[in-house]
Write an enzyme that holds these catalytic residues in place. Structure first.
Site, PDB file in Angstrom:
ATOM      1  N   CYS A 169      -8.614 -27.939  11.043  1.00 27.20           N
ATOM      2  CA  CYS A 169      -9.811 -29.023  11.102  1.00 27.20           C
ATOM      3  C   CYS A 169      -9.371 -30.551  10.507  1.00 27.20           C
ATOM      4  CB  CYS A 169     -10.772 -28.417   9.958  1.00 27.20           C
ATOM      5  SG  CYS A 169     -11.426 -26.760  10.304  1.00 27.20           S
ATOM      6  N   CYS A 212     -13.318 -29.155   6.129  1.00 28.57           N
ATOM      7  CA  CYS A 212     -12.433 -27.998   5.957  1.00 28.57           C
ATOM      8  C   CYS A 212     -11.036 -28.482   5.576  1.00 28.57           C
ATOM      9  CB  CYS A 212     -12.439 -27.075   6.821  1.00 28.57           C
ATOM     10  SG  CYS A 212     -10.933 -25.677   6.898  1.00 28.57           S
ATOM     11  N   HIS A 263      -7.603 -21.384   9.711  1.00 31.47           N
ATOM     12  CA  HIS A 263      -8.855 -21.706   9.287  1.00 31.47           C
ATOM     13  C   HIS A 263      -9.733 -20.350   8.818  1.00 31.47           C
ATOM     14  CE1 HIS A 263     -12.890 -23.370   9.286  1.00 31.47           C
ATOM     15  NE2 HIS A 263     -12.969 -22.169   9.939  1.00 31.47           N
ATOM     16  N   ASP A 307       0.844  -1.145   0.185  1.00 29.68           N
ATOM     17  CA  ASP A 307      -0.051   0.069   0.137  1.00 29.68           C
ATOM     18  C   ASP A 307       0.869   1.424  -0.044  1.00 29.68           C
ATOM     19  OD1 ASP A 307       1.047   0.147   2.306  1.00 29.68           O
ATOM     20  OD2 ASP A 307      -0.852  -0.151   3.499  1.00 29.68           O
ATOM     21  N   ASP A 359      -8.477  -6.409   0.467  1.00 30.94           N
ATOM     22  CA  ASP A 359      -7.613  -6.660   1.360  1.00 30.94           C
ATOM     23  C   ASP A 359      -8.181  -6.606   2.789  1.00 30.94           C
ATOM     24  OD1 ASP A 359      -5.920  -4.526   3.133  1.00 30.94           O
ATOM     25  OD2 ASP A 359      -6.832  -3.608   1.048  1.00 30.94           O
ATOM     26  N   CYS A 384      -8.175 -27.077   6.100  1.00 36.35           N
ATOM     27  CA  CYS A 384      -7.001 -26.480   6.867  1.00 36.35           C
ATOM     28  C   CYS A 384      -6.445 -27.161   8.019  1.00 36.35           C
ATOM     29  CB  CYS A 384      -7.555 -24.865   7.539  1.00 36.35           C
ATOM     30  SG  CYS A 384      -8.303 -25.273   9.161  1.00 36.35           S
TER      31      CYS A 384
HETATM   32 ZN   LIG Z   1     -10.344 -25.182   9.058  1.00 38.54          ZN
END
Ligand SMILES: [Zn+2]
Length: 406
Positions: free
Chosen positions: A335, A330, A361, A112, A292, A332
């Protein structure tokens, strides 16, 4: 606030812009949505749009390493010019091989302009037509940022995309304040372009430069700023001065002024600072390509995780006995291996792993949500699945979600 769209006709990109952006699926002619899918080709890779950029304030997305970011699906990360200029210093980062090497992230980066942080310092700065003098929030030392200095710092950092130095103000500011900041942003836009064109390093990097539209919530000022900034040879157009204290309706009204004016403009539209899934969905629907925000990561560090339809607060005692993952299916790291009970325990014990897993997550959820939006647009089904996506997004608005400080 009235939202009558100005009657002026749409404008195209001026000659000279490199426009590394291609619209892959244009918004349908029936006007059912302004959502479109595109591809931004940068020196370090391709960014599919609509896209969300996680924020790496200090050249790190807090608690994550680059492998975590890749696994979460991040294709581009934002880093903050103001913070890196103060610490560890842009010249040091350049000596060490540039920002990509420094933070070991080999995909696209955007910096930025520093304008938002500097202007937000409030008691610590003074603005004149040449630039901003401010005191460091770290040690109180005096500094000065101008359009030329911001461009030089961003060239030294070496991101794929730099942003023109602008003067943002809160959306709710009085009209005279917005008008003054908008006019200054336009003058600084031209100086930023000139400085960027003179920078040998920016040229060697193939660095793009995006310009910033201001204008607050006033339709006339917003339209005038859109036309002025879009007439300049920027590679992309940021929609600034939103994602602040405006209501979702006011934000939509502002976008209904900006987007029609850019209808035939081939450059990406980037709304800075928006991060809750429902806000992202609404802005995509109104024609925005890039976003963002620190929000998904910031709320994760408070124990708040996003799931389809809403959120869980892992600090809630009910989760201490819950053997289920945060979200079934999920991919990630939280999870795949851990229960809500374990996460709830980590947050109560203030264990560092809790911050990392919750952040993984929320970014996985947010980036997957953007991927679902892109797939729907590319299949020509966005208007049909918009309601389904709304349900998935839940109703968490940034104001309610922000809650606790970073
Ligand atoms: Zn997750």
């Amino acid at each position: 606030m009235s939202a009558a769209a100005p009657t002026s006709s749409p404008i195209g990109a001026p000659a000279g812009s490199r426009a590394p952006f291609e619209v892959i699926t244009a918004a349908p002619r029936d006007g059912s949505t302004q959502a479109r899918a595109g591809r931004l080709t940068l020196p370090h890779g391709v960014v599919e749009t609509p896209q969300f950029m996680p924020v790496g304030t200090n050249a790190t997305v807090k608690a994550l390493d680059p492998d975590d970011l890749e696994r979460a699906g991040a294709s581009i990360v934002l880093a903050n010019t103001y913070h890196l200029y103060l610490r560890p210093g842009h010249e040091r980062i350049q000596r060490l091989g540039g920002l990509h090497r420094f933070m070991a992230w080999d995909r696209p980066l955007l910096t930025d302009s520093g304008g938002f942080q500097v202007v937000s310092l409030d008691q610590l700065r003074s603005i004149d037509d040449d630039g901003v003098t401010f005191k460091s929030h770290l040690d109180g030392s005096a500094h000065r940022l101008t359009p030329e200095a911001s461009i030089e710092i961003q060239a030294a950092l070496g991101a794929d995309v730099a942003v023109a130095f602008d003067h943002p103000v809160f959306p709710s500011s009085p009209r005279a304040v917005v008008a003054d900041a908008t006019a200054r942003t336009e003058r600084w836009a031209e100086r930023s372009l000139e400085a960027h064109a003179r920078s040998e390093r920016a040229r060697e990097l193939g660095q793009s430069l995006f310009g910033v539209i201001q204008g607050g919530l006033d339709p006339e000022l917003r339209a005038e700023s859109t036309q002025t900034i879009a007439a300049l040879p920027f590679d992309g157009l940021n929609i600034g001065g939103l994602a602040g204290d405006e209501t979702p309706i006011q934000r939509a009204d502002a976008l209904r002024v900006v987007v029609p004016l850019l209808a035939d403009d081939p450059r990406p539209r980037y709304l800075m600072g928006l991060g809750s899934p429902i806000d992202l969905l609404d802005a995509v629907d109104l024609g925005v390509d890039l976003f963002d925000s620190v929000l998904p990561a910031r709320v994760a560090r408070t124990g708040q995780v996003w799931i389809p339809g809403g959120r869980l607060n892992l600090r809630n005692a009910a989760f201490l006995d819950d053997p289920n993952p945060i979200e079934e299916g999920c991919p990630c790291p939280a999870c795949r291996r851990f229960s809500r009970a374990y996460l709830a325990h980590l947050f109560r014990a203030r264990e560092l792993l809790g911050y990392r897993l919750a952040t993984c997550h929320n970014l996985t959820f947010t980036l997957d949500f953007m991927a679902r939006i892109r797939a729907a647009i590319q299949a020509g089904r966005f208007p049909d699945v918009r309601q389904e996506l709304r349900v998935r997004a839940g109703r968490i608005r940034a104001g309610e979600a922000a809650g606790e400080p970073a």
